[in-house]
Design an enzyme around this catalytic site. Structure first.
Site, PDB file in Angstrom:
ATOM      1  N   GLY A  13    -120.064  -4.696 -30.507  1.00  0.00           N
ATOM      2  CA  GLY A  13    -119.415  -5.769 -30.283  1.00  0.00           C
ATOM      3  C   GLY A  13    -120.054  -7.114 -29.991  1.00  0.00           C
ATOM      4  N   THR A  15    -121.934 -10.438 -32.363  1.00  0.00           N
ATOM      5  CA  THR A  15    -121.386 -11.006 -33.280  1.00  0.00           C
ATOM      6  C   THR A  15    -121.060 -10.506 -34.624  1.00  0.00           C
ATOM      7  OG1 THR A  15    -122.804 -12.858 -32.691  1.00  0.00           O
ATOM      8  CG2 THR A  15    -121.984 -13.359 -34.729  1.00  0.00           C
ATOM      9  N   GLU A  49    -127.566 -19.424 -32.549  1.00  0.00           N
ATOM     10  CA  GLU A  49    -126.861 -20.488 -32.419  1.00  0.00           C
ATOM     11  C   GLU A  49    -126.615 -21.472 -33.518  1.00  0.00           C
ATOM     12  OE1 GLU A  49    -129.186 -21.882 -29.169  1.00  0.00           O
ATOM     13  OE2 GLU A  49    -127.787 -21.287 -27.399  1.00  0.00           O
ATOM     14  N   LYS A  78    -124.131 -29.500 -37.785  1.00  0.00           N
ATOM     15  CA  LYS A  78    -125.382 -29.250 -38.146  1.00  0.00           C
ATOM     16  C   LYS A  78    -125.422 -29.751 -39.889  1.00  0.00           C
ATOM     17  CE  LYS A  78    -128.805 -25.719 -39.180  1.00  0.00           C
ATOM     18  NZ  LYS A  78    -129.134 -24.429 -39.115  1.00  0.00           N
TER      19      LYS A  78
HETATM   20  P1  FAD Z   1    -125.948  -7.557 -30.940  1.00  0.00           P
HETATM   21  O1  FAD Z   1    -125.797  -8.918 -30.514  1.00  0.00           O
HETATM   22  O2  FAD Z   1    -127.489  -6.846 -30.204  1.00  0.00           O
HETATM   23  O3  FAD Z   1    -124.775  -6.435 -30.567  1.00  0.00           O
HETATM   24  C1  FAD Z   1    -125.061  -5.032 -30.455  1.00  0.00           C
HETATM   25  C2  FAD Z   1    -123.736  -4.349 -29.937  1.00  0.00           C
HETATM   26  O4  FAD Z   1    -123.811  -2.995 -30.146  1.00  0.00           O
HETATM   27  C3  FAD Z   1    -123.395  -4.824 -28.510  1.00  0.00           C
HETATM   28  O5  FAD Z   1    -122.104  -4.937 -28.328  1.00  0.00           O
HETATM   29  C4  FAD Z   1    -124.073  -3.601 -27.693  1.00  0.00           C
HETATM   30  O6  FAD Z   1    -123.309  -3.234 -26.523  1.00  0.00           O
HETATM   31  C5  FAD Z   1    -123.424  -2.482 -28.993  1.00  0.00           C
HETATM   32  N1  FAD Z   1    -123.973  -1.254 -28.661  1.00  0.00           N
HETATM   33  C6  FAD Z   1    -125.555  -0.857 -28.925  1.00  0.00           C
HETATM   34  N2  FAD Z   1    -125.398   0.350 -28.586  1.00  0.00           N
HETATM   35  C7  FAD Z   1    -124.448   1.006 -28.122  1.00  0.00           C
HETATM   36  C8  FAD Z   1    -123.955   2.023 -27.936  1.00  0.00           C
HETATM   37  N3  FAD Z   1    -124.810   3.171 -27.820  1.00  0.00           N
HETATM   38  N4  FAD Z   1    -122.560   2.415 -27.454  1.00  0.00           N
HETATM   39  C9  FAD Z   1    -121.734   1.388 -27.680  1.00  0.00           C
HETATM   40  N5  FAD Z   1    -122.152  -0.026 -27.871  1.00  0.00           N
HETATM   41  C10 FAD Z   1    -123.417  -0.103 -28.241  1.00  0.00           C
HETATM   42  N6  FAD Z   1    -128.748 -15.682 -36.220  1.00  0.00           N
HETATM   43  C11 FAD Z   1    -128.290 -16.957 -36.737  1.00  0.00           C
HETATM   44  O7  FAD Z   1    -127.460 -16.602 -37.602  1.00  0.00           O
HETATM   45  N7  FAD Z   1    -128.641 -18.072 -36.285  1.00  0.00           N
HETATM   46  C12 FAD Z   1    -129.639 -18.122 -35.242  1.00  0.00           C
HETATM   47  O8  FAD Z   1    -129.922 -19.199 -35.052  1.00  0.00           O
HETATM   48  C13 FAD Z   1    -129.911 -16.977 -34.622  1.00  0.00           C
HETATM   49  N8  FAD Z   1    -131.114 -17.081 -33.850  1.00  0.00           N
HETATM   50  C14 FAD Z   1    -131.581 -16.040 -33.300  1.00  0.00           C
HETATM   51  C15 FAD Z   1    -132.714 -15.857 -32.471  1.00  0.00           C
HETATM   52  C16 FAD Z   1    -133.452 -14.912 -32.101  1.00  0.00           C
HETATM   53  C17 FAD Z   1    -134.608 -14.983 -31.157  1.00  0.00           C
HETATM   54  C18 FAD Z   1    -132.887 -13.579 -32.316  1.00  0.00           C
HETATM   55  C19 FAD Z   1    -133.523 -12.410 -32.044  1.00  0.00           C
HETATM   56  C20 FAD Z   1    -131.804 -13.591 -33.200  1.00  0.00           C
HETATM   57  C21 FAD Z   1    -131.120 -14.686 -33.671  1.00  0.00           C
HETATM   58  N9  FAD Z   1    -130.166 -14.667 -34.508  1.00  0.00           N
HETATM   59  C22 FAD Z   1    -129.717 -15.761 -34.976  1.00  0.00           C
HETATM   60  C23 FAD Z   1    -129.393 -13.458 -34.959  1.00  0.00           C
HETATM   61  C24 FAD Z   1    -128.330 -13.200 -34.171  1.00  0.00           C
HETATM   62  O9  FAD Z   1    -128.516 -13.232 -32.523  1.00  0.00           O
HETATM   63  C25 FAD Z   1    -127.802 -11.710 -34.688  1.00  0.00           C
HETATM   64  O10 FAD Z   1    -127.825 -11.657 -35.833  1.00  0.00           O
HETATM   65  C26 FAD Z   1    -126.354 -11.657 -34.428  1.00  0.00           C
HETATM   66  O11 FAD Z   1    -126.062 -11.907 -32.808  1.00  0.00           O
HETATM   67  C27 FAD Z   1    -125.740 -10.316 -34.593  1.00  0.00           C
HETATM   68  O12 FAD Z   1    -126.308  -9.525 -33.745  1.00  0.00           O
HETATM   69  P2  FAD Z   1    -125.570  -8.193 -33.612  1.00  0.00           P
HETATM   70  O13 FAD Z   1    -124.091  -8.210 -33.626  1.00  0.00           O
HETATM   71  O14 FAD Z   1    -126.008  -7.277 -34.758  1.00  0.00           O
HETATM   72  O15 FAD Z   1    -126.060  -7.361 -32.656  1.00  0.00           O
END
Ligand code: FAD
Length: 499
Positions: A13, A15, A49, A78
């Site tokens: 859960g 982004t 962000e 932006k």
């Molecule tokens: P996450 O945010 O890691 O979410 C993972 C989810 O899975 C969480 O809800 C967690 O609880 C859940 N989960 C994991 N394992 C389990 C389990 N076993 N059981 C239940 N739930 C579980 N993107 C941009 O577009 N612009 C930016 O400026 C940007 N800056 C960034 C800067 C940095 C340094 C980094 C590292 C990333 C950046 N990103 C940026 C990328 C952006 O943060 C991610 O692409 C975006 O937040 C999506 O993340 P996600 O949802 O894939 O993963």
């Protein structure tokens, strides 16, 4: 539950998870029932962000009002990204969300510019010849004009927002549209012995959640696609060696710029992203070239306002899973791959994956044709972004640190070498008809980082030099005059979405 519907289980859960859940619940209400599992104990990355203009289409499709979204996520506008110290220390240019020149001509404006430059003409900086750049440099904002004849129609815009507020916002929309949510940690994944398809996940408290299609949004863990299905990871760190970031938000002391800044550092670069209520900062670096302590100190010395949180360390690796859709599992977001945040592409990649999934949404059993097409689309997106990012590092004359020496001289992918050859000969750019990083993006980085082409489109020779120089001066004046009538960015925000 309606038994005709495809049962979609979203694991994660962040982004990615909530974007996927909200989009599926809103756009395919008759075809699927969405059930999202997330764990507050594990948490989210939450540092995304800065975005690309495509996010506006995503929000529109979901019926999200811009004002509401901006107020809820503390967003700013932006207009592009400012790159400081990339080609050489002291240089600065903007990669704008918009064209150079007036747009709409038979050939792109930069061909004329390249010709005049080659003739030794005194030219204004390229940034003054793009409406988006001029607006950004002046710290102003207004919505683009609708009339194609207007200079103010030649740009687009995106948002800078608080990523930690975006997912909860989408969650409320998704739940309103019928998505289910369960809090808990997935500890086991059940697969069909014969087909290998995922049948269910089991949570720490013993709950079993079954589904037809599983969307892996579990972040860097890649719980389903990587850990369970074993899809290999293609490591691109030889081209994109940054692998850590230290992030530290601070109070806003300087202007709320309508652009993101990417300022080159000795072993990477740092971001500066102004939001309504604070400024996001982070140093993205290669751990092979600087220690965590030194990186943190360098960031602390560089940030302009008082820190409002402890520095936070994040680790990552550039690359992606070879395929994002395998069997009945589609990975979206960090679970599928990551390319460092230099051009703010992660949320864009999430959006593209969701769009492709919706277009190829399977019956209960997906076909190989659907999967192959999805994976082909994702491949193209990743490859294009990868080359664009590598270009920023490769196109430098910096030799002031081992990091810059490495990236300046590293071998580059053939696909990027071909693009550079095309550019150098006649200022041509690969014609992507849609998607991310179209002509103006490549032109901005090539010219901004000092890769001057040897030639230009011969059609640019048809006008006389004096006539051309006059047209350029007139364009600069027209842009400056029009931009001067637009409101200050902060004032626009205060009126448009008061805090
Ligand atoms: P996450 O945010 O890691 O979410 C993972 C989810 O899975 C969480 O809800 C967690 O609880 C859940 N989960 C994991 N394992 C389990 C389990 N076993 N059981 C239940 N739930 C579980 N993107 C941009 O577009 N612009 C930016 O400026 C940007 N800056 C960034 C800067 C940095 C340094 C980094 C590292 C990333 C950046 N990103 C940026 C990328 C952006 O943060 C991610 O692409 C975006 O937040 C999506 O993340 P996600 O949802 O894939 O993963």
């Amino acid at each position: 539950m309606d038994s005709d519907k495809v049962r979609v289980v979203v694991v994660g859960g962040g982004t990615a998870g909530w974007m996927a859940a909200a989009a599926l619940a809103r756009l395919l209400p008759g075809q699927c029932q969405v059930h999202l599992i997330e764990s507050e104990a594990i948490g989210v990355v939450g540092v995304g962000e800065a975005t690309l203009p495509h996010i506006r289409a995503f929000n529109e499709r979901l019926g999200i009002s811009e004002k509401d979204f901006m107020a809820r996520t503390r967003a700013t506008f932006k207009l592009g990204i400012e790159f400081r110290d990339w080609g050489r220390i002291g240089d600065s240019y903007i990669h704008p969300f918009g064209t150079f020149g007036r747009g709409g001509g038979a050939i792109d404006f930069h061909h004329y510019w390249s010709r005049l430059k080659n003739e030794g003409a005194e030219l204004p900086p390229l940034d003054d010849l793009s409406y988006a750049c001029a607006l950004a440099r002046e710290g102003r904002f207004d919505h683009p004009g609708r009339d194609r004849e207007q200079l103010s129609s030649t740009f687009g815009y995106a948002y800078q927002f608080d990523a930690l507020l975006f997912a909860p916002y989408l969650r409320s929309l998704a739940e309103e549209m019928g998505a289910l949510r369960t809090e808990g940690i997935v500890v086991d994944v059940e697969r069909d012995v014969e087909s290998g398809l995922i049948r269910a996940v089991t949570l720490e408290d013993g709950q079993r959640i079954a589904g037809d299609l599983f969307i892996d949004c579990s972040g860097f863990r890649s719980l389903l696609l990587g850990q369970t299905l074993g899809e290999p990871f293609e490591d691109w760190s030889k081209w994109l060696p940054t692998d850590r970031a230290v992030a530290m938000p601070c109070r806003t002391r300087t202007a709320v710029t309508p652009y993101t800044s990417a300022i080159a550092m000795r072993a990477g670069w740092r971001w500066r992203i102004p939001l309504q209520h604070r400024t996001g900062n982070g140093y993205v670096y290669a751990s092979g070239f600087v220690s965590d302590d030194d990186a943190r100190r360098a960031l602390e010395e560089a940030v302009e306002g008082e820190p409002i949180a402890e520095p936070r360390l994040l680790r990552f690796k550039a690359g992606r899973r070879r395929r994002s859709w395998v069997g009945n599992c589609v990975a979206i977001g960090l679970a599928s791959g990551f390319l460092e945040p230099l051009e703010s592409t992660s949320i864009y990649l999430v959006q593209q994956a969701i769009t492709a999934l919706i277009e190829l949404f399977p019956e209960r059993d997906a076909s190989d044709a659907d999967r192959d097409e999805f994976n082909r689309i994702i491949d193209l997106e990743y490859d294009r972004i990868r080359d664009f990012l590598i270009l920023h590092y490769h196109a430098t004359t910096r030799d002031d640190s081992p990091f810059w020496n490495y990236v300046r001289t590293m071998p580059i992918p053939d696909s990027l070498a071909e693009k550079l050859a095309l550019w150098r000969r006649r200022a041509r750019v690969v014609k992507y008809r849609e998607g991310v990083f179209l002509d103006a993006s490549w032109i901005a980085v090539y010219l901004g980082q000092g890769i001057v082409p040897e030639g230009w489109d011969p059609r640019a020779d048809m006008a006389g030099s004096a006539e051309l120089a006059e047209a350029v001066a007139a364009l600069r004046g027209d842009i400056a005059r029009d931009v001067g009538t637009r409101p200050d960015h902060r004032a626009f925000l205060e009126r448009y979405c008061p805090m």
